[in-house]
Design a protein around this motif. Structure first.
Motif, PDB file in Angstrom:
ATOM      1  N   ASP A   1      -3.416   8.891   0.059  1.00 16.85           N
ATOM      2  CA  ASP A   1      -2.029   8.655  -0.358  1.00 16.85           C
ATOM      3  C   ASP A   1      -1.670   7.170  -0.281  1.00 16.85           C
ATOM      4  N   ASP A   2      -2.136   6.491   0.768  1.00 17.26           N
ATOM      5  CA  ASP A   2      -1.853   5.058   0.918  1.00 17.26           C
ATOM      6  C   ASP A   2      -2.560   4.244  -0.151  1.00 17.26           C
ATOM      7  N   ARG A   3      -3.794   4.610  -0.487  1.00 19.42           N
ATOM      8  CA  ARG A   3      -4.532   3.887  -1.531  1.00 19.42           C
ATOM      9  C   ARG A   3      -3.869   4.062  -2.893  1.00 19.42           C
ATOM     10  N   ILE A   4      -3.369   5.267  -3.158  1.00 17.88           N
ATOM     11  CA  ILE A   4      -2.679   5.530  -4.424  1.00 17.88           C
ATOM     12  C   ILE A   4      -1.376   4.742  -4.490  1.00 17.88           C
ATOM     13  N   LEU A   5      -0.614   4.770  -3.427  1.00 16.39           N
ATOM     14  CA  LEU A   5       0.648   4.040  -3.378  1.00 16.39           C
ATOM     15  C   LEU A   5       0.420   2.549  -3.609  1.00 16.39           C
ATOM     16  N   THR A   6      -0.590   1.996  -2.973  1.00 23.41           N
ATOM     17  CA  THR A   6      -0.913   0.579  -3.142  1.00 23.41           C
ATOM     18  C   THR A   6      -1.294   0.280  -4.583  1.00 23.41           C
ATOM     19  N   ALA A   7      -2.102   1.131  -5.192  1.00 22.37           N
ATOM     20  CA  ALA A   7      -2.520   0.917  -6.588  1.00 22.37           C
ATOM     21  C   ALA A   7      -1.325   0.937  -7.529  1.00 22.37           C
ATOM     22  N   LEU A   8      -0.398   1.855  -7.313  1.00 21.80           N
ATOM     23  CA  LEU A   8       0.795   1.928  -8.163  1.00 21.80           C
ATOM     24  C   LEU A   8       1.703   0.721  -7.939  1.00 21.80           C
ATOM     25  N   GLU A   9       1.843   0.294  -6.703  1.00 21.26           N
ATOM     26  CA  GLU A   9       2.701  -0.854  -6.404  1.00 21.26           C
ATOM     27  C   GLU A   9       2.142  -2.149  -6.978  1.00 21.26           C
ATOM     28  N   ARG A  10       0.832  -2.253  -7.067  1.00 19.03           N
ATOM     29  CA  ARG A  10       0.190  -3.476  -7.582  1.00 19.03           C
ATOM     30  C   ARG A  10       0.193  -3.545  -9.101  1.00 19.03           C
ATOM     31  N   ASN A  11       0.486  -2.451  -9.767  1.00 19.65           N
ATOM     32  CA  ASN A  11       0.483  -2.446 -11.227  1.00 19.65           C
ATOM     33  C   ASN A  11       1.819  -2.967 -11.729  1.00 19.65           C
ATOM     34  N   PRO A  12       1.817  -4.109 -12.429  1.00 19.76           N
ATOM     35  CA  PRO A  12       3.080  -4.712 -12.873  1.00 19.76           C
ATOM     36  C   PRO A  12       3.782  -3.929 -13.987  1.00 19.76           C
ATOM     37  N   HIS A  13       3.096  -2.974 -14.590  1.00 18.36           N
ATOM     38  CA  HIS A  13       3.664  -2.220 -15.709  1.00 18.36           C
ATOM     39  C   HIS A  13       4.339  -0.925 -15.280  1.00 18.36           C
ATOM     40  N   VAL A  14       4.285  -0.618 -13.987  1.00 18.34           N
ATOM     41  CA  VAL A  14       4.778   0.658 -13.495  1.00 18.34           C
ATOM     42  C   VAL A  14       5.824   0.441 -12.418  1.00 18.34           C
ATOM     43  N   SER A  15       6.948   1.110 -12.563  1.00 25.14           N
ATOM     44  CA  SER A  15       7.976   1.082 -11.526  1.00 25.14           C
ATOM     45  C   SER A  15       7.792   2.314 -10.646  1.00 25.14           C
ATOM     46  N   ARG A  16       7.620   2.104  -9.370  1.00 18.92           N
ATOM     47  CA  ARG A  16       7.410   3.209  -8.432  1.00 18.92           C
ATOM     48  C   ARG A  16       8.692   4.005  -8.211  1.00 18.92           C
ATOM     49  N   ARG A  17       9.785   3.471  -8.643  1.00 22.05           N
ATOM     50  CA  ARG A  17      11.103   4.046  -8.359  1.00 22.05           C
ATOM     51  C   ARG A  17      11.207   5.522  -8.738  1.00 22.05           C
ATOM     52  N   ASN A  18      10.706   5.906  -9.894  1.00 20.27           N
ATOM     53  CA  ASN A  18      10.859   7.276 -10.376  1.00 20.27           C
ATOM     54  C   ASN A  18       9.553   8.059 -10.398  1.00 20.27           C
ATOM     55  N   LEU A  19       8.559   7.600  -9.631  1.00 23.62           N
ATOM     56  CA  LEU A  19       7.265   8.279  -9.616  1.00 23.62           C
ATOM     57  C   LEU A  19       7.060   9.042  -8.311  1.00 23.62           C
ATOM     58  N   ARG A  20       6.427  10.191  -8.454  1.00 24.11           N
ATOM     59  CA  ARG A  20       6.004  10.966  -7.289  1.00 24.11           C
ATOM     60  C   ARG A  20       4.563  11.378  -7.539  1.00 24.11           C
ATOM     61  N   PHE A  21       3.848  11.636  -6.487  1.00 17.37           N
ATOM     62  CA  PHE A  21       2.480  12.129  -6.665  1.00 17.37           C
ATOM     63  C   PHE A  21       2.129  13.052  -5.518  1.00 17.37           C
ATOM     64  N   GLU A  22       1.210  13.946  -5.823  1.00 18.10           N
ATOM     65  CA  GLU A  22       0.665  14.867  -4.823  1.00 18.10           C
ATOM     66  C   GLU A  22      -0.847  14.765  -4.894  1.00 18.10           C
ATOM     67  N   THR A  23      -1.490  14.867  -3.751  1.00 28.46           N
ATOM     68  CA  THR A  23      -2.949  14.833  -3.727  1.00 28.46           C
ATOM     69  C   THR A  23      -3.489  16.080  -3.039  1.00 28.46           C
ATOM     70  N   THR A  24      -4.563  16.606  -3.611  1.00 23.65           N
ATOM     71  CA  THR A  24      -5.262  17.748  -3.028  1.00 23.65           C
ATOM     72  C   THR A  24      -6.745  17.597  -3.325  1.00 23.65           C
ATOM     73  N   GLU A  25      -7.513  17.308  -2.320  1.00 19.43           N
ATOM     74  CA  GLU A  25      -8.974  17.236  -2.448  1.00 19.43           C
ATOM     75  C   GLU A  25      -9.431  16.384  -3.636  1.00 19.43           C
ATOM     76  N   GLY A  26      -8.913  15.177  -3.760  1.00 24.03           N
ATOM     77  CA  GLY A  26      -9.327  14.263  -4.820  1.00 24.03           C
ATOM     78  C   GLY A  26      -8.593  14.424  -6.131  1.00 24.03           C
ATOM     79  N   ARG A  27      -7.744  15.426  -6.234  1.00 22.70           N
ATOM     80  CA  ARG A  27      -6.946  15.635  -7.450  1.00 22.70           C
ATOM     81  C   ARG A  27      -5.551  15.057  -7.225  1.00 22.70           C
ATOM     82  N   VAL A  28      -5.110  14.223  -8.148  1.00 18.60           N
ATOM     83  CA  VAL A  28      -3.792  13.601  -8.055  1.00 18.60           C
ATOM     84  C   VAL A  28      -2.926  14.109  -9.194  1.00 18.60           C
TER      85      VAL A  28
END
Length: 72
Positions: free
Chosen positions: A8-35
């Motif tokens: 979850d932390d690696r995904i959050l970091t990847a999304l935050e580092r992408n200048p084209h994506v606003s984290r404001r309205n994004l959610r994600f769930e992870t289950t055994e490598g599936r996002v």
């Protein structure tokens, strides 16, 4: 062996580092490598960029991009 941060932390970091994506309205769930990406973005480009940001994250085997594009 290298100790990686939780997925979850690696995904959050990847999304935050992408200048084209606003984290404001994004959610994600992870289950055994599936996002699952959910939320609302302004363009199809942002939807694709959110997915691309996760493509090379260690531990992500599958991405389900359920982001909704809302022009307004």
């Amino acid at each position: 062996m290298i100790n990686l941060p939780p997925l979850d932390d690696r995904i959050l970091t990847a999304l935050e580092r992408n200048p084209h994506v606003s984290r404001r309205n994004l959610r994600f769930e992870t289950t055994e490598g599936r996002v699952v990406l959910r939320g609302v973005v302004g363009t199809y480009y942002q939807k694709q960029m959110a997915q691309e940001a996760l493509r090379n994250v260690d531990g992500v085997d599958e991405i389900a991009n359920e982001l909704e594009v809302c022009w307004g």
